[in-house]
Design a protein around this motif. Structure first.
Motif: not given
Length: 507
Positions: A48-51, A53-54, A71-72
Motif C-alpha cells: 500500500v505504500k507503493i500505491l 507513493g511512499v 513511479n508515484l
C-alpha cells in the motif's frame, strides 16, 4: 460495488537484498472494502505504500481508475485520489490538529495562511467522526486514540477515491470503532474504495466485502469474505493451521510475589490495591482512559507517585525511576513501542544490549562481546524474531517483530515481575500466539505476569485472573475462566453507569 479502481499486477520490491514483495497483485472495486490480510512481514504495508507513493516499485504495473501510472510520489498519488492512514501515526507532534490536517496543502489568505478557515474545515471533518477535539489543540498533547482519529479525519478531508486504512482501530475504544465503521459504510455508499488492513479479524464481518491474503511477500488468494471461514483465512495467512488462538497453560497458583498497596498517582491512579502470584497471569481490562496504562507507568517509576507502597517478595521497594524498578527485577513493555520501547535508529543488537549493560559489562565495566552475542542470539531464537541479522536497524522490522525486540530485551534479565501494556497491539495472529506462549513460559518459570489489553477475548483467553478498572480505580476482580465479557464490561462502565443514574435522578 462497481468498476475496478485499483489494479496492481506483478509488483516486486526489495530492500537491501531482502525481497519484501515478489510478483504480487491486488484489485479493488469502487464502493467496497477490500481486507488486505497477512502476518507481519507479509508485505501488506509495503504494497500500500507503493500505491500511495511512499515507496517506488522495482517492477510491475499500477492502474488507478483505468489510468496507468509510473513511479508515484505522495503528491501524485494524492492527486490520483489515494489517501492512507498509516499503522504508525505519522504526525508532527508540535503542531496543532488543523496544522497537521492541512500540512502541505495549507489554505492561503490574501497575505498569510488562513488559519481560521483551516480550523473551520478541520472541525467539520472531526464533527463528522463524532470526535470532540479542538482544531487548535497540539497533537502531542492528545492521547494515541485521538491522534488516530485526527489521522482518519485528515484522510477524509482530501475526498479520497481510494482510502487505505492500515490498522486504524488499534488504539480506538469500542465506541470509536463503531463510529469508524459507520464512516466506512457511508464512504462505501459514496463509491469510495477502501483497502482495510487489520489483525483484528473479528472486525471483518462488520465491514469487509472481499479479502486478499498475502504471505511472506507473495500473493496467496483472494475472494468474497463470505466464501472463507475464519480458520481458512488464518491458515492461508500463516501457512499452517493454528489450533488454539488463545493457548492457556495450567499451573498451580504459588506464593505471593508482588503487591501494590494504596497507590495514588494523579487523577487516573486512585487507591490501587492488587497482588500477583507465581503460576498465574493477571489481565487488566477496562475502557480507554480507565487508568490501566497510568498504573503500569506509576509502578515502573515513569510517572511520580503521590503515595502508596510496593512490595516484591515481601520486601518494601522504593521506586523513584525506571532504573530502580529494573534493578529490583520489575520491567515494563510499554504501549507505544516506537516512542517508549525502542531506539528505532539503533540495531536489534543495540536495543537488546542497552538495558543490559550491567550484565554484559559485569563488575569490570568492560563490555563482553561474547555475552552480548549470547543474549542477543537467545532473544532472537526464543522469540522467533524475523531478521537476516541482529545488526539490522529496529526501524526496518515489522510491527510484530519490533514488539518482540521490546519484550526480548527484558527477558534476558532475571526479571521477577513483567508488565505488558497492549503487548499484541498491531501484530498478526501468528505473532500473537507466540507472545501468548511467551507469557505462558514466564508463568511456568514463576515470574509474575500482568498485562493490559483492550481486547476482551484476549484477556479472558490468556489471563487467569482479571482486574477491571474504571475512571482510575479498580472496580472488579474476576476469575477469567468463569466470567463473561458482559460482566467485565459492567465493571468497566461503572463510572458511566453512575453518571447515567445521576442524570436520571436529576430529571
Amino acid at each position: 460495488m462497481g468498476n475496478v479502481i485499483v489494479k496492481m499486477e506483478h509488483i516486486s520490491k526489495a530492500f537491501s537484498g531482502v525481497q519484501a514483495l515478489d510478483d504480487v497483485k491486488l484489485e479493488v472495486e469502487e464502493g467496497e472494502v477490500m481486507a488486505l490480510l497477512g502476518e507481519n512481514g507479509a508485505g501488506k504495508s509495503t504494497l500500500v505504500k507503493i500505491l500511495s507513493g511512499v515507496y517506488t516499485r522495482d517492477s510491475g504495473t499500477v492502474q488507478i481508475a483505468g489510468k496507468e501510472y509510473g513511479n508515484l510520489n505522495p503528491s501524485s498519488a494524492r492527486d490520483a485520489g489515494v489517501a492512507i492512514i498509516h499503522q504508525e501515526l505519522n504526525m508532527c507532534r508540535h503542531l496543532t490538529v488543523s496544522e497537521n490536517m492541512f500540512l502541505g496543502r495549507e489554505i492561503k489568505g490574501a497575505v498569510a495562511l488562513d488559519n481560521r478557515k483551516m480550523d473551520e474545515e478541520a472541525k467539520h471533518y472531526l464533527d463528522e467522526l463524532g470526535v470532540d477535539i479542538s482544531p487548535r489543540q497540539v497533537v502531542g498533547a492528545l492521547p494515541v486514540s485521538k491522534q488516530q482519529m485526527v489521522e482518519i479525519a485528515k484522510a477524509l478531508s482530501v475526498h479520497a477515491k481510494i482510502l487505505v486504512m492500515d490498522e486504524p482501530t488499534s488504539a480506538l475504544t469500542s465506541k470509536e470503532i463503531e463510529e469508524l465503521f459507520r464512516i466506512v459504510n457511508r464512504l462505501k455508499e459514496q463509491g469510495c474504495a477502501i483497502i482495510y488492513i487489520s489483525h483484528r479479524l473479528e472486525e471483518l464481518e462488520h465491514i469487509a466485502n472481499r479479502v486478499t491474503i498475502m504471505r511472506d511477500g507473495h500473493y496467496i488468494t483472494s475472494g468474497a469474505y463470505s466464501d472463507f471461514t475464519m480458520d481458512e483465512i488464518i491458515a492461508n495467512m500463516v501457512g499452517r493451521e493454528i489450533k488454539e488462538r488463545y493457548p492457556r497453560v495450567e499451573c498451580e497458583k504459588g506464593e505471593k510475589v508482588f503487591e501494590v498497596k494504596h497507590l495514588n498517582a494523579g487523577r487516573m491512579v486512585r487507591d490501587i490495591n492488587f497482588s500477583l502470584y507465581k503460576g498465574e497471569i493477571v489481565g487488566f481490562a477496562g475502557l480507554m482512559g480507565a487508568g490501566r496504562t497510568e498504573t503500569t507507568r506509576a509502578i515502573f517509576g515513569v510517572d511520580p507517585k503521590e503515595s502508596g507502597e510496593i512490595y516484591l517478595e515481601g520486601n518494601k521497594l522504593k521506586i523513584g525511576n525506571p532504573l530502580d524498578a529494573i534493578k529490583a527485577g520489575i520491567v515494563l513493555a510499554p504501549e507505544d513501542r516506537k516512542k517508549d520501547g525502542l531506539c528505532t535508529k539503533l540495531s536489534i543488537r543495540q536495543n537488546i544490549a542497552l538495558p543490559n549493560l550491567d550484565t554484559i559489562g559485569g563488575k569490570s565495566g568492560v563490555l563482553n562481546s561474547s555475552i552480548e552475542d549470547e543474549l542477543c542470539d537467545k532473544a532472537v531464537r526464543e522469540l522467533s524474531i524475523k531478521t537476516p541479522s541482529v545488526e539490522r536497524d529496529a526501524a526496518t522490522l515489522s510491527g510484530g517483530n519490533q514488539q518482540k525486540v521490546v519484550v526480548g530485551k527484558w527477558l534476558v534479565r532475571d526479571s521477577k515481575v513483567v508488565m505488558f501494556d497492549e503487548p499484541t497491539r498491531g501484530i498478526d495472529v501468528g505473532a500473537k500466539v507466540e507472545i501468548y506462549n511467551l507469557m505462558n513460559q514466564l508463568k511456568q518459570r514463576g515470574i509474575a505476569v500482568m498485562f493490559v489489553s483492550s481486547e476482551l477475548p484476549e484477556v479472558l483467553g490468556i489471563a487467569d485472573r482479571v482486574i477491571v478498572m474504571c475512571d482510575g480505580r479498580i472496580t472488579g476482580e474476576l476469575d477469567a475462566r468463569s466470567t463473561t465479557q458482559n460482566e467485565v464490561m459492567r465493571y468497566a462502565t461503572m463510572f458511566e453507569n453512575k453518571l447515567g443514574n445521576a442524570d436520571k435522578e436529576a430529571v
